[in-house]
Write an enzyme that holds these catalytic residues in place. Structure first.
Site, mmCIF file in Angstrom:
data_model
loop_
_atom_site.group_PDB
_atom_site.id
_atom_site.type_symbol
_atom_site.label_atom_id
_atom_site.label_comp_id
_atom_site.label_asym_id
_atom_site.label_seq_id
_atom_site.Cartn_x
_atom_site.Cartn_y
_atom_site.Cartn_z
ATOM 1 N N LYS A 65 14.868 16.997 -27.511
ATOM 2 C CA LYS A 65 14.692 18.297 -26.872
ATOM 3 C C LYS A 65 14.692 19.399 -27.924
ATOM 4 C CE LYS A 65 18.314 17.502 -24.356
ATOM 5 N NZ LYS A 65 19.397 17.433 -23.343
ATOM 6 N N GLY A 107 23.860 24.243 -18.083
ATOM 7 C CA GLY A 107 23.536 23.043 -17.327
ATOM 8 C C GLY A 107 22.150 22.486 -17.564
ATOM 9 N N THR A 147 21.307 29.722 -18.952
ATOM 10 C CA THR A 147 20.767 28.368 -19.097
ATOM 11 C C THR A 147 21.850 27.295 -19.041
ATOM 12 O OG1 THR A 147 20.900 28.601 -21.511
ATOM 13 C CG2 THR A 147 18.794 29.162 -20.469
ATOM 14 N N GLY A 183 20.764 20.636 -19.988
ATOM 15 C CA GLY A 183 20.673 19.238 -20.391
ATOM 16 C C GLY A 183 21.032 18.280 -19.275
ATOM 17 N N CYS A 184 22.094 18.580 -18.536
ATOM 18 C CA CYS A 184 22.499 17.739 -17.397
ATOM 19 C C CYS A 184 21.382 17.705 -16.361
ATOM 20 C CB CYS A 184 23.757 18.299 -16.746
ATOM 21 S SG CYS A 184 25.160 18.534 -17.858
#
Length: 268
Positions: free
Chosen positions: A175, A208, A206, A210-211
């Site tokens: 990412k 959260g 922003t 990645g989860c």
């Protein structure tokens, strides 16, 4: 009526509701799958950071997992905060015995820079967890933590992906959201490459991300999509969630997991 596709998240609880188990279950609901959870840790967390974290006993994690998989079954598993080497190794063993794709988000630090994985657990992530992953989804900080490769520009994403793939996941999604310019990610299995690009939204809220992305990938895999199809759909979903992120508390607010259902949304 037929059952919805079932996805199991193995992760920590975020009391602020923006990341962790809470973000995972919201994402799964939004994408039309049945979300289930194995809680690995409880955090005291808000928009300003993580004030405390407490691991659950390994036996509690193991029994939650076995309870769900043994009765209900799963079409995909997603991992997040695992905190310790013992938890990492336990979850890796459970995933290895489950006939379902696994999305591994190797969570190392929170959005605010708070450590969520013990340094002593890094080797277990490399040697136990990554080898059982269908897709590993590290951000650039996690790539550096796990492999020592530091990504400074887009061409470095290939080198980062190769370093992650050496540990055994079938696919690596690197990412590149921390790079300047558009939000670009690289998905590769070492032979084919998929470059995923999206406009960068000027929104600081922003928490959260990645989860949410990893859970969206798991949700799409549970529906029967291929890895490239699942990651592409997940990227579109999380881009919309970032664009709709909203202020909450005094710090960094969360992405909006229900953005597709808001009036005026292209998907509404």
């Amino acid at each position: 009526m037929s059952a919805l596709p079932r996805v199991l998240t193995v992760a920590g609880s975020d009391s602020g509701g923006g990341a962790g188990i809470q973000a995972d279950l919201k994402t799964m609901l939004a994408l039309g799958v049945h979300g289930m959870s194995v809680i690995t840790a409880v955090t005291a967390q808000n928009s300003l950071g993580v004030q405390g974290a407490w691991e659950l006993p390994v036996e509690a994690v193991r029994e939650q997992y076995r309870s769900v998989v043994g009765d209900i079954g799963v079409q995909a598993v997603k991992t997040g905060m695992l905190a310790s080497a013992e938890l990492v190794e336990t979850v890796a063993e459970l995933i290895a015995g489950t006939d379902a794709p696994a999305v591994v988000d190797p969570v190392g630090v929170s959005k605010h820079g708070d450590a969520l994985l013990a340094v002593s657990a890094l080797d277990s992530v490399r040697t136990k967890l990554l080898p059982v992953a269908t897709v590993a989804t590290p951000n650039l900080d996690e790539v550096a933590q796990l492999t020592g490769v530091r990504v400074e520009s887009e061409p470095d994403l290939r080198r980062a992906a190769a370093a992650v793939l050496e540990y055994g996941p079938r696919w690596a999604l690197i990412k590149g959201g921390h790079l300047p310019g558009e939000a670009v990610d690289l998905l590769t299995d070492g032979s084919e490459e998929h470059w995923l690009r999206a406009p960068r939204h000027d929104n600081r809220h922003t928490h959260g991300t990645g989860c949410t992305l990893a859970s969206a990938i798991a949700s799409e895999l549970a529906k029967g999509r291929s890895v490239p199809e699942a990651v592409t759909a997940a990227k579109e979903y999380v881009t919309g969630a970032i664009a709709a992120g909203f202020p909450l508390g005094g710090g960094i607010g969360p992405v909006d997991h229900g953005w597709m259902f808001r009036p005026g949304s292209p998907a509404a």
